[in-house]
Design a protein around this motif. Structure first.
Motif, mmCIF file in Angstrom:
data_model
loop_
_atom_site.group_PDB
_atom_site.id
_atom_site.type_symbol
_atom_site.label_atom_id
_atom_site.label_comp_id
_atom_site.label_asym_id
_atom_site.label_seq_id
_atom_site.Cartn_x
_atom_site.Cartn_y
_atom_site.Cartn_z
ATOM 1 N N ASP A 16 0.832 -1.144 0.017
ATOM 2 C CA ASP A 16 0.124 0.171 -0.026
ATOM 3 C C ASP A 16 0.829 1.224 0.081
ATOM 4 N N ALA A 17 1.891 1.277 -0.952
ATOM 5 C CA ALA A 17 2.807 2.366 -0.893
ATOM 6 C C ALA A 17 3.302 2.558 -2.544
ATOM 7 N N HIS A 18 3.462 3.495 -2.809
ATOM 8 C CA HIS A 18 3.871 3.936 -4.458
ATOM 9 C C HIS A 18 5.207 3.091 -4.538
ATOM 10 N N ALA A 19 5.530 2.672 -6.033
ATOM 11 C CA ALA A 19 6.640 1.931 -6.315
ATOM 12 C C ALA A 19 7.813 2.826 -5.872
ATOM 13 N N GLU A 20 8.085 3.890 -5.987
ATOM 14 C CA GLU A 20 9.133 4.784 -5.729
ATOM 15 C C GLU A 20 9.385 4.545 -4.308
ATOM 16 N N ARG A 21 8.544 4.655 -3.429
ATOM 17 C CA ARG A 21 8.853 4.496 -1.865
ATOM 18 C C ARG A 21 9.398 3.160 -1.593
ATOM 19 N N VAL A 22 8.645 2.013 -2.139
ATOM 20 C CA VAL A 22 9.184 0.737 -2.038
ATOM 21 C C VAL A 22 10.499 0.395 -2.601
ATOM 22 N N PHE A 23 10.602 1.040 -3.794
ATOM 23 C CA PHE A 23 11.871 1.011 -4.276
ATOM 24 C C PHE A 23 13.207 1.497 -3.404
ATOM 25 N N ALA A 32 16.917 0.220 4.990
ATOM 26 C CA ALA A 32 17.168 -1.059 4.753
ATOM 27 C C ALA A 32 17.629 -1.691 5.999
ATOM 28 N N GLY A 33 18.330 -1.247 6.565
ATOM 29 C CA GLY A 33 18.842 -1.517 7.919
ATOM 30 C C GLY A 33 17.693 -2.011 8.921
ATOM 31 N N ARG A 34 16.468 -1.656 8.924
ATOM 32 C CA ARG A 34 15.353 -1.716 9.596
ATOM 33 C C ARG A 34 14.626 -3.130 9.229
ATOM 34 N N TRP A 35 14.816 -3.592 7.737
ATOM 35 C CA TRP A 35 13.903 -4.564 7.780
ATOM 36 C C TRP A 35 14.655 -5.839 6.766
ATOM 37 N N LEU A 36 15.805 -5.466 5.897
ATOM 38 C CA LEU A 36 16.386 -6.239 4.976
ATOM 39 C C LEU A 36 17.276 -7.256 5.941
ATOM 40 N N PHE A 37 17.017 -8.455 5.338
ATOM 41 C CA PHE A 37 17.965 -9.664 6.041
ATOM 42 C C PHE A 37 18.141 -9.841 7.383
ATOM 43 N N GLY A 109 -1.054 1.606 -4.680
ATOM 44 C CA GLY A 109 -0.016 0.949 -4.444
ATOM 45 C C GLY A 109 1.155 0.234 -5.501
ATOM 46 N N CYS A 110 1.511 -0.778 -5.148
ATOM 47 C CA CYS A 110 2.121 -1.294 -6.404
ATOM 48 C C CYS A 110 2.535 -2.850 -5.948
ATOM 49 N N ILE A 134 10.780 -11.295 5.000
ATOM 50 C CA ILE A 134 11.254 -10.009 4.729
ATOM 51 C C ILE A 134 10.498 -8.832 4.091
ATOM 52 N N LEU A 135 9.649 -9.473 3.106
ATOM 53 C CA LEU A 135 8.736 -8.464 2.533
ATOM 54 C C LEU A 135 7.711 -8.032 3.479
ATOM 55 N N ASN A 136 7.433 -8.906 4.266
ATOM 56 C CA ASN A 136 6.375 -8.531 5.370
ATOM 57 C C ASN A 136 7.073 -7.490 6.245
ATOM 58 N N HIS A 137 8.270 -7.717 6.720
ATOM 59 C CA HIS A 137 8.871 -6.516 7.409
ATOM 60 C C HIS A 137 8.962 -5.413 6.649
ATOM 61 N N LEU A 138 9.375 -5.292 5.350
ATOM 62 C CA LEU A 138 9.398 -4.122 4.752
ATOM 63 C C LEU A 138 7.773 -3.538 4.698
ATOM 64 N N ALA A 139 6.740 -4.367 4.445
ATOM 65 C CA ALA A 139 5.688 -3.497 4.677
ATOM 66 C C ALA A 139 5.139 -2.980 5.815
ATOM 67 N N ASP A 140 5.622 -3.592 6.983
ATOM 68 C CA ASP A 140 5.596 -3.074 8.229
ATOM 69 C C ASP A 140 6.136 -1.990 8.503
ATOM 70 N N THR A 141 7.526 -1.706 7.968
ATOM 71 C CA THR A 141 8.494 -0.515 7.901
ATOM 72 C C THR A 141 7.709 0.704 7.246
ATOM 73 N N LEU A 142 7.248 0.255 6.179
ATOM 74 C CA LEU A 142 6.622 1.269 5.210
ATOM 75 C C LEU A 142 5.195 1.919 5.882
#
Length: 142
Positions: A16-23, A32-37, A109-110, A134-142
């Motif tokens: 539920d965010a624009h592609a630019e923000r997710v990218f 990235a340090g908050r959610w990636l890996f 969204g995207c 990891i993608l769930n963590h990204l969604a939570d972070t956004l």
């Protein structure tokens, strides 16, 4: 370990965010340090990114006092549509794989499609579950 047939796996998720923000979340070291890996119960001990084609990254996830490095090189950066990088976790395998992130607009969204090529068969299910987490963590972070 079975290394005879490398696998490609695919994970798709809507944001539920624009592609630019997710990218941008993939290439901003602070974000990235908050959610990636990051594994459950782990803490990000190091984030070093040179977010350009040919640039490298290293993420160190500290798990129960043990450091796990995630490393790679950026092969393609086409904001906000496509990101391609090599990927390895040297602690578990010397094999470098390739990850492709593709984003497309979906209403307000995207839709993100992650394709991970060259995954060792013994690691495919665990890798797919890891990317979903990891993608769930990204969604939570956004």
């Amino acid at each position: 370990m079975n290394t005879s047939t490398m696998k490609a796996l695919c994970v798709t998720r809507r944001f539920d965010a624009h592609a630019e923000r997710v990218f941008d979340a993939w290439l901003d070291p602070t974000m990235a340090g908050r959610w990636l890996f990051s594994a459950p119960g782990g803490e990000m001990a190091k984030v070093d990114m040179d977010a350009r084609v040919g640039g490298r990254f290293i993420f160190v996830d500290r798990r129960d006092g043990d450091d796990v490095e995630h490393v790679g090189e950026y092969l393609e950066i086409d904001r906000p549509r496509r990101l391609v990088f090599t990927f390895a976790v040297p602690k578990y395998s010397s094999v470098y794989t390739q990850v492709t992130i593709e984003l497309e607009r979906d209403g307000d969204g995207c839709l993100l499609t992650l394709t991970h090529e060259g995954v060792l068969p013994d690691w495919s299910e665990r890798t797919k579950e890891g990317w979903a987490m990891i993608l769930n963590h990204l969604a939570d972070t956004l």
